[in-house]
Design an enzyme around this catalytic site. Structure first.
Site, mmCIF file in Angstrom:
data_model
loop_
_atom_site.group_PDB
_atom_site.id
_atom_site.type_symbol
_atom_site.label_atom_id
_atom_site.label_comp_id
_atom_site.label_asym_id
_atom_site.label_seq_id
_atom_site.Cartn_x
_atom_site.Cartn_y
_atom_site.Cartn_z
ATOM 1 N N HIS A 141 0.840 -1.203 0.000
ATOM 2 C CA HIS A 141 0.000 0.000 0.000
ATOM 3 C C HIS A 141 0.874 1.253 0.000
ATOM 4 O O HIS A 141 0.547 2.247 -0.658
ATOM 5 C CB HIS A 141 -0.897 0.024 1.239
ATOM 6 C CG HIS A 141 -2.090 -0.874 1.170
ATOM 7 N ND1 HIS A 141 -3.161 -0.621 0.337
ATOM 8 C CD2 HIS A 141 -2.392 -2.009 1.849
ATOM 9 C CE1 HIS A 141 -4.074 -1.570 0.506
ATOM 10 N NE2 HIS A 141 -3.627 -2.421 1.415
ATOM 11 N N ASP A 148 -7.322 -2.649 -1.722
ATOM 12 C CA ASP A 148 -8.298 -3.421 -0.951
ATOM 13 C C ASP A 148 -9.659 -3.202 -1.594
ATOM 14 O O ASP A 148 -10.105 -2.042 -1.724
ATOM 15 C CB ASP A 148 -8.343 -2.946 0.504
ATOM 16 C CG ASP A 148 -7.067 -3.260 1.259
ATOM 17 O OD1 ASP A 148 -6.319 -4.155 0.834
ATOM 18 O OD2 ASP A 148 -6.812 -2.605 2.289
ATOM 19 N N GLU A 206 -6.012 -12.264 3.383
ATOM 20 C CA GLU A 206 -7.081 -11.274 3.191
ATOM 21 C C GLU A 206 -7.671 -11.384 1.790
ATOM 22 O O GLU A 206 -7.001 -11.045 0.813
ATOM 23 C CB GLU A 206 -6.544 -9.856 3.407
ATOM 24 C CG GLU A 206 -6.009 -9.602 4.803
ATOM 25 C CD GLU A 206 -5.358 -8.239 4.951
ATOM 26 O OE1 GLU A 206 -5.101 -7.846 6.094
ATOM 27 O OE2 GLU A 206 -5.105 -7.563 3.928
ATOM 28 N N HIS A 209 -7.409 -8.059 -0.354
ATOM 29 C CA HIS A 209 -6.146 -7.354 -0.592
ATOM 30 C C HIS A 209 -5.430 -7.920 -1.817
ATOM 31 O O HIS A 209 -5.049 -9.092 -1.841
ATOM 32 C CB HIS A 209 -5.245 -7.474 0.636
ATOM 33 C CG HIS A 209 -3.898 -6.822 0.476
ATOM 34 N ND1 HIS A 209 -3.456 -5.803 1.291
ATOM 35 C CD2 HIS A 209 -2.896 -7.044 -0.411
ATOM 36 C CE1 HIS A 209 -2.243 -5.431 0.913
ATOM 37 N NE2 HIS A 209 -1.880 -6.180 -0.124
#
Length: 228
Positions: A141, A148, A206, A209
């Site tokens: 990120h 996301d 995740e 993600h």
């Protein structure tokens, strides 16, 4: 006794201060670019520019959770509800959105570029590297190369059924967790396949993600949204 106690009073703040300094000094072992360095990089290579996703994909839905208190930190971490990523990342997302549109679906963005200083705050409060990046390494990120996201039904505007909500720190959030209703697995797997077809890879813990495959070419950044 009083003398020993006074020494203790002196030592505890000193140790706490050293611990705090150590915890915050992650950037000393990393190359984290500031605004001036970033602008030099962009001048040399325009593909390294951070661009606003909504400007390139107007139809995309935003739900920037860190601009609200609806997140695992339970407080606002961003001052603006905006989403940025490197130019090639956004162009790839544009292809994803077009692909999904043929299926009656669209993307909902929860987070994209994240300033490095925010990652440090996340880790200080929740040092679980299954869900929070270690500042000693930085996050994709921070490079402007992670997104996301989830899926929405274009007809209803509602989220499709997924294994968990965004930022769920549970086993069910895993990208390959199997003990789920069929519809949730189907939606998750569809998202994985479409994202992979356009250069993104999901992380194991995740489902929401995704890292852009070219992320190693982009340095870590610590630039606030207002300065982009």
């Amino acid at each position: 006794m009083i003398k020993s106690y006074s020494k203790l009073i002196f030592v505890i703040p000193l140790l706490c201060g050293l611990k705090a300094a150590k915890a915050q000094d992650y950037s000393s072992i990393l190359h984290v670019e500031n605004q001036a360095q970033y602008l030099e990089e962009v001048k040399a290579d325009p593909n390294k520019k951070l661009v606003e996703i909504k400007k390139y994909i107007p139809e995309i839905t935003l739900d920037i959770r860190y601009a609200t208190a609806n997140n695992f930190m339970h407080r606002k971490m961003y001052q603006q509800a905006r989403a940025f990523a490197r130019l090639p990342v956004v162009m790839a997302l544009k292809d994803v959105e077009a692909d999904l549109k043929t299926r009656g679906l669209g993307l909902k963005i929860y987070d994209a570029y994240r300033p490095y200083s925010v990652t440090v705050k996340f880790y200080k409060e929740t040092p679980d590297t299954n869900f929070v990046a270690d500042p000693k390494k930085g996050s994709k990120h921070n490079r402007g190369c992670a997104i996301d996201l989830g899926l929405i039904d274009l007809k209803t505007g509602k989220d499709t059924d997924m294994p968990t909500g965004f930022d769920s720190f549970s086993r069910k959030a895993g990208a390959n967790y199997a003990e789920l209703p069929k519809q949730e697995i189907d939606n998750r797997e569809l998202l994985k396949s479409v994202m992979a077809a356009h250069g993104f890879k999901v992380i194991s813990t995740e489902w929401w993600h995704y890292d852009y495959n070219g992320w190693p070419n982009y340095p870590l950044l610590d630039i606030p949204f207002a300065a982009i």
